[in-house]
Motif scaffolding. Structure first.
Motif, PDB file in Angstrom:
ATOM      1  N   GLN A  52      -7.379  20.499  10.549  1.00  9.66           N
ATOM      2  CA  GLN A  52      -8.400  20.722   9.537  1.00  9.66           C
ATOM      3  C   GLN A  52      -9.455  19.620   9.482  1.00  9.66           C
ATOM      4  OE1 GLN A  52      -8.424  23.641   7.549  1.00  9.66           O
ATOM      5  NE2 GLN A  52      -6.891  24.140   9.103  1.00  9.66           N
ATOM      6  N   THR A  53      -9.132  18.437  10.031  1.00 10.69           N
ATOM      7  CA  THR A  53     -10.008  17.277   9.899  1.00 10.69           C
ATOM      8  C   THR A  53     -10.164  16.571  11.235  1.00 10.69           C
ATOM      9  OG1 THR A  53      -9.183  16.967   7.642  1.00 10.69           O
ATOM     10  CG2 THR A  53     -10.401  15.123   8.619  1.00 10.69           C
ATOM     11  N   ALA A  54     -11.366  16.071  11.489  1.00 11.46           N
ATOM     12  CA  ALA A  54     -11.623  15.214  12.643  1.00 11.46           C
ATOM     13  C   ALA A  54     -11.852  13.798  12.136  1.00 11.46           C
ATOM     14  CB  ALA A  54     -12.833  15.690  13.430  1.00 11.46           C
ATOM     15  N   VAL A  55     -11.049  12.847  12.604  1.00  9.70           N
ATOM     16  CA  VAL A  55     -11.230  11.439  12.257  1.00  9.70           C
ATOM     17  C   VAL A  55     -12.050  10.789  13.368  1.00  9.70           C
ATOM     18  CG1 VAL A  55     -10.100   9.219  11.877  1.00  9.70           C
ATOM     19  CG2 VAL A  55      -9.085  11.309  10.948  1.00  9.70           C
ATOM     20  N   LEU A  56     -13.223  10.291  13.007  1.00 11.51           N
ATOM     21  CA  LEU A  56     -14.090   9.624  13.976  1.00 11.51           C
ATOM     22  C   LEU A  56     -13.681   8.165  14.080  1.00 11.51           C
ATOM     23  CD1 LEU A  56     -17.592  11.122  13.068  1.00 11.51           C
ATOM     24  CD2 LEU A  56     -15.937  11.916  14.769  1.00 11.51           C
ATOM     25  N   THR A  86     -19.565  15.697  16.733  1.00  5.05           N
ATOM     26  CA  THR A  86     -19.262  16.653  15.659  1.00  5.05           C
ATOM     27  C   THR A  86     -19.645  18.075  16.070  1.00  5.05           C
ATOM     28  OG1 THR A  86     -21.375  16.089  14.594  1.00  5.05           O
ATOM     29  CG2 THR A  86     -19.398  14.974  13.805  1.00  5.05           C
ATOM     30  N   ASN A  87     -20.720  18.224  16.805  1.00  2.59           N
ATOM     31  CA  ASN A  87     -21.082  19.557  17.288  1.00  2.59           C
ATOM     32  C   ASN A  87     -20.036  20.090  18.266  1.00  2.59           C
ATOM     33  OD1 ASN A  87     -23.435  19.693  15.789  1.00  2.59           O
ATOM     34  ND2 ASN A  87     -24.754  18.978  17.458  1.00  2.59           N
ATOM     35  N   PRO A 110     -13.150  25.405  15.586  1.00  3.57           N
ATOM     36  CA  PRO A 110     -13.857  25.943  14.411  1.00  3.57           C
ATOM     37  C   PRO A 110     -13.067  25.856  13.117  1.00  3.57           C
ATOM     38  CG  PRO A 110     -13.122  27.723  15.877  1.00  3.57           C
ATOM     39  CD  PRO A 110     -12.916  26.444  16.616  1.00  3.57           C
ATOM     40  N   GLU A 111     -11.761  25.589  13.200  1.00  2.00           N
ATOM     41  CA  GLU A 111     -10.967  25.488  11.977  1.00  2.00           C
ATOM     42  C   GLU A 111     -11.189  24.152  11.258  1.00  2.00           C
ATOM     43  OE1 GLU A 111      -8.365  23.991  15.394  1.00  2.00           O
ATOM     44  OE2 GLU A 111      -9.901  25.516  15.028  1.00  2.00           O
ATOM     45  N   ILE A 112     -11.820  23.192  11.917  1.00  2.26           N
ATOM     46  CA  ILE A 112     -12.079  21.890  11.280  1.00  2.26           C
ATOM     47  C   ILE A 112     -13.106  22.056  10.166  1.00  2.26           C
ATOM     48  CG2 ILE A 112     -13.148  19.628  11.647  1.00  2.26           C
ATOM     49  CD1 ILE A 112     -11.832  19.514  14.341  1.00  2.26           C
ATOM     50  N   SER A 113     -12.761  21.511   9.005  1.00  2.00           N
ATOM     51  CA  SER A 113     -13.643  21.661   7.843  1.00  2.00           C
ATOM     52  C   SER A 113     -14.164  20.336   7.306  1.00  2.00           C
ATOM     53  CB  SER A 113     -12.898  22.392   6.713  1.00  2.00           C
ATOM     54  OG  SER A 113     -11.738  21.675   6.332  1.00  2.00           O
ATOM     55  N   ALA A 114     -13.658  19.200   7.828  1.00  3.57           N
ATOM     56  CA  ALA A 114     -14.077  17.899   7.309  1.00  3.57           C
ATOM     57  C   ALA A 114     -14.069  16.848   8.408  1.00  3.57           C
ATOM     58  CB  ALA A 114     -13.182  17.449   6.157  1.00  3.57           C
ATOM     59  N   VAL A 115     -14.888  15.828   8.221  1.00  5.65           N
ATOM     60  CA  VAL A 115     -14.931  14.662   9.104  1.00  5.65           C
ATOM     61  C   VAL A 115     -14.624  13.434   8.257  1.00  5.65           C
ATOM     62  CG1 VAL A 115     -16.417  13.167  10.486  1.00  5.65           C
ATOM     63  CG2 VAL A 115     -16.563  15.643  10.753  1.00  5.65           C
ATOM     64  N   ARG A 116     -13.728  12.582   8.772  1.00  5.44           N
ATOM     65  CA  ARG A 116     -13.320  11.386   8.037  1.00  5.44           C
ATOM     66  C   ARG A 116     -13.491  10.172   8.940  1.00  5.44           C
ATOM     67  NH1 ARG A 116      -7.789  12.564   6.869  1.00  5.44           N
ATOM     68  NH2 ARG A 116      -8.653  14.228   5.601  1.00  5.44           N
ATOM     69  N   LEU A 117     -13.841   9.047   8.355  1.00  7.31           N
ATOM     70  CA  LEU A 117     -13.990   7.827   9.130  1.00  7.31           C
ATOM     71  C   LEU A 117     -13.733   6.622   8.247  1.00  7.31           C
ATOM     72  CD1 LEU A 117     -17.020   6.688   8.189  1.00  7.31           C
ATOM     73  CD2 LEU A 117     -17.780   8.502   9.717  1.00  7.31           C
ATOM     74  N   THR A 120     -16.765  13.727   4.789  1.00  2.70           N
ATOM     75  CA  THR A 120     -17.801  14.709   4.512  1.00  2.70           C
ATOM     76  C   THR A 120     -17.350  16.071   5.019  1.00  2.70           C
ATOM     77  OG1 THR A 120     -20.178  15.191   4.684  1.00  2.70           O
ATOM     78  CG2 THR A 120     -19.070  14.431   6.673  1.00  2.70           C
ATOM     79  N   ASP A 121     -17.895  17.122   4.449  1.00  2.00           N
ATOM     80  CA  ASP A 121     -17.588  18.472   4.912  1.00  2.00           C
ATOM     81  C   ASP A 121     -18.347  18.759   6.189  1.00  2.00           C
ATOM     82  OD1 ASP A 121     -15.970  18.930   2.645  1.00  2.00           O
ATOM     83  OD2 ASP A 121     -17.743  19.503   1.470  1.00  2.00           O
ATOM     84  N   LEU A 122     -17.711  19.466   7.087  1.00  2.00           N
ATOM     85  CA  LEU A 122     -18.344  19.771   8.364  1.00  2.00           C
ATOM     86  C   LEU A 122     -19.029  21.126   8.307  1.00  2.00           C
ATOM     87  CD1 LEU A 122     -18.708  18.686  11.242  1.00  2.00           C
ATOM     88  CD2 LEU A 122     -16.650  19.958  11.887  1.00  2.00           C
TER      89      LEU A 122
END
Length: 321
Positions: free
Chosen positions: A75-79, A102-103, A110-117, A319-321
């Motif tokens: 659900q989340t991508a950690v940068l 992020t793109n 497509p299931e990712i809904s947020a980016v965290r860092l 943030t929301d993706l």
């Protein structure tokens, strides 16, 4: 580099093993106070499930890097790992690479809904307009020759309230115990900052899907007591950093708001790592900001252990993706 010429000048691609030396060349020895982890982590990152590592090239030269780790059950991508070569800092290449990453995850996951860092500074107004601040930790930084660490532990233990009664001492958890405890209502509601597990700048939600990530890290889990602990700590295996030829970096994240309990597990973590430490040690300990001053006072010593850096913070943004 102008934004207008960027598309023609910059090539984005997934990093490969042969890019290692060019990636190391991105950072100067003074970056991150000489404690850059990239040399220790790069090869592991390329092999890690759920992670992508992107680089940006200009005329064949690696000029920037950014990684994304899929967590929270996808659900989340950690940068992580943002690096930019010194002569292009401020040019916009970091933002451009982050947009590309992020793109990419938006397209292929497509299931990712947020980016965290995580960041080691106060977020600017511009940054907070893009992200919400979800958690923060204060960082106490110590440094010493590893041979002095034993004396430091002995000195601090002599003034700790629990030192005379070993039966009240901290407990080192097995992985089975740790995976149950870290998801328990008690820990999530009472210990974790904003219900976030933070391990060496890696922020995760306390959900079962993240247990595999935590297990891969080879952490040392220590609590002040086994039942409803007041402090839970995660110790990261030490790794080499470029500060000097024999320097090692150790990270200890401690969750809890009881200074006595936090000091107890802090000492227990140092004792656990003591037999394996050699050379010069820089130790970052991450705690609730309200406990930083008390922990610093506790760490005053005559054992040649110094404070590496004054008060600073790790902030977790999302943030929301």
């Amino acid at each position: 580099m102008s934004a207008g010429g960027e598309a023609a000048d910059v090539v984005y691609c997934l990093a490969q093993e042969q890019d290692f030396q060019q990636v190391l060349n991105i950072c100067t020895p003074d970056d991150y106070n000489g404690l850059d982890y990239m040399a220790a982590f790069f090869h592991r990152w390329l092999q890690e499930p759920g992670r992508v590592v992107f680089i940006a090239r200009i005329d064949g030269r690696v000029v920037a890097l950014e990684s994304a780790l899929l967590v929270d059950g996808g659900q989340t991508a950690v940068l992580q790992g943002r690096r930019v070569v010194s002569d292009l800092r401020g040019s916009g290449i970091a933002s451009a690479l982050q947009t590309h990453v992020t793109n990419y995850v938006r397209r292929y996951y497509p299931e990712i809904s947020a980016v965290r860092l995580s960041r080691g500074d106060n977020p600017s107004v511009k940054t907070l307009a893009k992200y919400r601040l979800i958690a923060k930790e204060a960082i106490l930084s110590l440094c010493c020759e590893a041979v002095n660490l034993g004396s430091f532990i002995t000195e601090l233990r002599s003034k700790h309230p629990l030192h005379a009664d070993s039966s009240c001492g901290p407990v080192t958890l097995s992985w089975r115990q740790a995976e149950t405890l870290v998801l328990s209502d008690h820990v999530v509601s009472n210990l974790l900052p904003s219900k976030t597990i933070i391990n060496d700048w890696e922020p995760l939600k306390p959900v079962e899907a993240n247990l595999e990530v935590l297990q891969r890290r080879g952490l040392t889990w220590i609590v002040d007591r086994e039942f409803e602990p007041a402090a839970l700590s995660l110790g990261t295996p030490p790794y080499a950093v470029p500060y000097r030829h024999n320097a090692m970096r150790l990270n200890i994240n401690i969750f809890g708001r009881s200074l006595t309990s936090v000091c107890a597990v802090f000492l227990a973590q140092l004792e656990a790592f003591l037999p394996s430490l050699k050379g010069y040690l820089v130790c970052h300990t991450y705690v609730d900001p309200g406990l930083w001053a008390g922990l610093r006072q506790f760490c005053q010593n005559d054992a040649n252990v110094s404070f590496f850096k004054d008060y600073w913070e790790e902030v977790i943004l999302e943030t929301d993706l």
